[in-house]
Design an enzyme around this catalytic site. Structure first.
Site, PDB file in Angstrom:
ATOM      1  N   GLY A   1      41.146  61.893  55.786  1.00 45.63           N
ATOM      2  CA  GLY A   1      40.006  60.987  55.929  1.00 45.63           C
ATOM      3  C   GLY A   1      39.185  60.895  54.659  1.00 45.63           C
ATOM      4  CB  CYS A   2      37.799  63.474  52.427  1.00 48.10           C
ATOM      5  SG  CYS A   2      36.758  64.271  53.685  1.00 48.10           S
ATOM      6  CB  THR A   3      42.429  61.337  50.565  1.00 45.00           C
ATOM      7  OG1 THR A   3      42.408  62.742  50.266  1.00 45.00           O
ATOM      8  CG2 THR A   3      43.274  60.605  49.538  1.00 45.00           C
TER       9      THR A   3
END
Length: 156
Positions: free
Chosen positions: A44-46
């Site tokens: 998700g952060c990527t």
């Protein structure tokens, strides 16, 4: 201290991936998208970081700086930037002081375990340093476009 829309955004100093310590005040005169995310190199952060990367030029044209904040150490941030060619600064909040200041350091639950971590959140700060928009419990898909639309419609 609670943060409220329409008030001055809490200032802070954090180490950045450019090797310098930066403060929010360093960016006075520019709009800022300050986003908090849990962890470098996670799916998700990527996706979120790459979305900000892909729209970076559009934000820049609106005199808007993107700053990402997580508790990861500087070395991990630098690898994240290098791997995904991220054109904006990531800030190191290992002791989660700024995350607490912005009220995004929360009790989280995952697979039956409880732990403290960052609740994915984004804040827009105008050129005078006022907090003008916030999103909490952000869902990644479509979020960066929504933030860009907000800046276009409200801060140009």
């Amino acid at each position: 201290m609670t943060i409220e829309l329409g008030t001055q955004a809490p200032d802070f100093e954090l180490r950045a991936t450019n090797g310098k310590t930066v403060s929010l005040a360093d960016f006075r005169g520019e709009n800022i998208v300050l986003y908090f995310y849990p962890k470098d190199m996670t799916p998700g952060c990527t996706t979120q970081a790459c979305d900000f990367r892909d729209y970076h030029q559009s934000f820049t044209e609106l005199e808007c700086v993107i700053l990402g904040v997580s508790p990861d150490p500087q070395e991990k941030h630098e690898k994240f930037i290098e791997k995904y060619n991220l054109p904006f600064l990531l800030l190191v909040d290992e002791e989660h002081k700024v995350s607490e200041m912005y009220e995004v350091w929360k009790l989280k639950k995952n697979f039956g375990k409880e732990y403290m971590g960052i609740e994915r959140s984004t804040f827009v700060i105008d050129k005078e340093g006022k907090l003008v928009k916030e999103w909490r419990k952000v869902k990644v898909q479509g979020h960066v476009e929504e933030a860009l639309q907000y800046v276009k419609e409200n801060l140009v």
